[in-house]
Every structure is written in structure tokens, then in C-alpha cells.
Design an enzyme around this catalytic site. Structure first.
Site, PDB file in Angstrom:
ATOM      1  N   HIS A 189       0.817  -1.220   0.000  1.00  0.00           N
ATOM      2  CA  HIS A 189       0.000   0.000   0.000  1.00  0.00           C
ATOM      3  C   HIS A 189       0.848   1.266   0.000  1.00  0.00           C
ATOM      4  O   HIS A 189       0.615   2.188   0.785  1.00  0.00           O
ATOM      5  CB  HIS A 189      -0.957   0.019   1.195  1.00  0.00           C
ATOM      6  N   ASN A 201      -6.909   2.931   4.600  1.00  0.00           N
ATOM      7  CA  ASN A 201      -5.631   3.082   5.283  1.00  0.00           C
ATOM      8  C   ASN A 201      -4.538   2.413   4.453  1.00  0.00           C
ATOM      9  O   ASN A 201      -4.604   1.202   4.238  1.00  0.00           O
ATOM     10  CB  ASN A 201      -5.696   2.437   6.672  1.00  0.00           C
ATOM     11  N   ASP A 215      -6.368  -4.568  -2.615  1.00  0.00           N
ATOM     12  CA  ASP A 215      -6.623  -4.664  -1.164  1.00  0.00           C
ATOM     13  C   ASP A 215      -8.122  -4.731  -0.907  1.00  0.00           C
ATOM     14  O   ASP A 215      -8.674  -4.038  -0.052  1.00  0.00           O
ATOM     15  CB  ASP A 215      -5.993  -3.485  -0.422  1.00  0.00           C
ATOM     16  N   HIS A 244     -16.561  -4.483   3.202  1.00  0.00           N
ATOM     17  CA  HIS A 244     -17.311  -4.131   4.405  1.00  0.00           C
ATOM     18  C   HIS A 244     -18.804  -4.012   4.096  1.00  0.00           C
ATOM     19  O   HIS A 244     -19.206  -3.747   2.965  1.00  0.00           O
ATOM     20  CB  HIS A 244     -16.810  -2.801   4.974  1.00  0.00           C
ATOM     21  N   GLY A 264     -11.109   0.668   4.424  1.00  0.00           N
ATOM     22  CA  GLY A 264     -11.111  -0.318   3.352  1.00  0.00           C
ATOM     23  C   GLY A 264     -12.249  -0.136   2.365  1.00  0.00           C
ATOM     24  O   GLY A 264     -13.345   0.257   2.731  1.00  0.00           O
TER      25      GLY A 264
END
Length: 211
Positions: free
Chosen positions: A3, A48, A75, A79, A93
Site C-alpha cells: 500500500h 488506510n 486490497d 465491508h 477499506g
């Protein structure tokens, strides 16, 4: 290194590679396309690391072009709607698996910012090489793990049509010019589009949210 999102990180990794250190890295589609000027108080923008400045975004693109950044990874974080309903106080996320290629192609390749081959290397070739994954060749006897891309498919990203149970993406509603037409996994056709136009109706893949 996972990331990567800042110009300082790109510079450090570039220096490490120049010194011969065995380091590799990835960044996400959102860090290559968005900057803090695009932020809204919406859970679709909470991740993040956070979205950075335009200077950071430009440094990431330069790192992709010169080989400092090896891979692009989504990534993928599916959710629930409730978990992403608290604006920038939501859980970190977003989902990216189903819109990564069309957004990256439309925003980076079509304007001539990033060569098509560079994008494909970062999405497909380099991850397979770095993690020593089998296959990756189109020839007799090789595992058929293939993606068929439609480079002439103008449509809008519609998260309500995602197969993922997650719907939170900052690219919802964006107009793109390309998409994934078919996916073959281990020799099996696991995803296809019913026609080559904006009204494509895909069939469900063999499994969901496995990344």
C-alpha cells in the site's frame, strides 16, 4: 512493501532497488488516480493509508512508469453498508476487485499517461513473477488462467451490480471505456458477459471475495 501511497516511500524504495536490495512493492488503484482534493465525507473514501496529495499521486505514477512500483493490488475489503455508513469515521477499506481494470485503463492508459503493457505487468505479470506462481503462459500444457478484456465498452461503474457483497468504492458512478469480458480460472470459464455493449449481464463467478 504494501500500500505505498507517498512520494517519500517511492523515493526510498527506488533508492533501495538502486542499491540492489531485494525489495518490491505495490500500490492501489485509488492512490494512482485520486488525491485529497477528491475526498468527501463518505465511507467510500475511508481507507488506510488515506488518499494523499496530488504530488504523491504523481510520484506513484512515475514510480509505476520507471519500475519502482512492481504491482497494483486492490486490497479488496468488502465491508457491509452499515460499517461504511459513518463517513470518514467508517471502517477502513474499500472494494476494488471488480472495477480496478476499467478505471485504471480509462484514467491512465487512454490518456497516454501509462502504457498498456505497464498496466498489465503491474496487474498480472509482476505479481506472478514475485510470488513464483505457476502458469502465466498461453501455450499447450500451461494452466489456463486468463482474462479477456473488452477495450471498447463504455459504461458506468455501478456498485449495485457487483458480485461482491461489499459496495463501497470511490469510483461508483464513474464512466469508463473498458471492462473485463471473460475470466478463465484453472481452465474453467468462471465469469462472462452476455453481450458486448453497455447492457452486459454477467454470470456469477465460482467464488467471491477470495482476495
Amino acid at each position: 512493501m504494501c500500500h505505498v501511497s507517498t512520494k517519500e516511500s517511492v523515493a526510498l524504495i527506488r533508492k533501495a532497488k538502486a542499491e540492489g536490495l531485494p525489495v518490491s512493492c505495490e500500490t492501489g488503484p485509488h492512490y494512482l488516480i485520486l488525491c485529497d482534493e477528491d475526498l468527501m465525507d463518505d465511507g467510500r473514501f475511508k481507507m488506510n493509508p488515506p488518499i494523499r496529495s496530488a504530488a504523491d499521486r504523481d510520484a506513484l505514477i512515475e514510480g509505476l512508469l520507471d519500475g519502482t512500483i512492481d504491482c497494483i493490488a486492490t486490497d479488496h475489503a468488502p465491508h457491509s453498508a452499515e460499517e461504511k455508513s459513518r463517513g470518514l469515521r467508517s471502517l477502513n477499506g474499500i472494494v476494488g476487485l471488480e472495477c480496478a481494470f476499467p478505471v485504471l485503463y480509462t484514467e491512465l492508459v487512454e490518456p497516454g499517461i501509462v502504457p498498456f503493457a505497464t498496466l498489465l505487468n503491474a496487474l498480472c505479470v509482476n505479481p506472478r513473477r514475485l510470488f513464483r506462481l505457476p502458469g502465466g503462459k498461453i501455450e499447450a500444457g500451461e494452466i489456463a488462467d486468463l482474462t479477456v478484456l473488452d477495450l471498447n465498452w463504455p459504461h458506468a461503474i455501478d456498485s449495485t451490480l457487483f458480485f461482491s457483497q461489499g459496495r463501497s468504492t470511490p469510483f461508483d458512478g464513474w464512466t469508463v471505456t473498458a471492462g473485463v469480458d471473460k475470466t478463465i480460472c484453472n481452465g474453467n470459464l468462471v465469469y462472462t458477459a452476455s453481450s458486448r455493449n453497455i447492457n452486459k449481464t454477467p454470470i456469477p463467478p465460482c467464488q467471491e471475495d477470495y482476495l
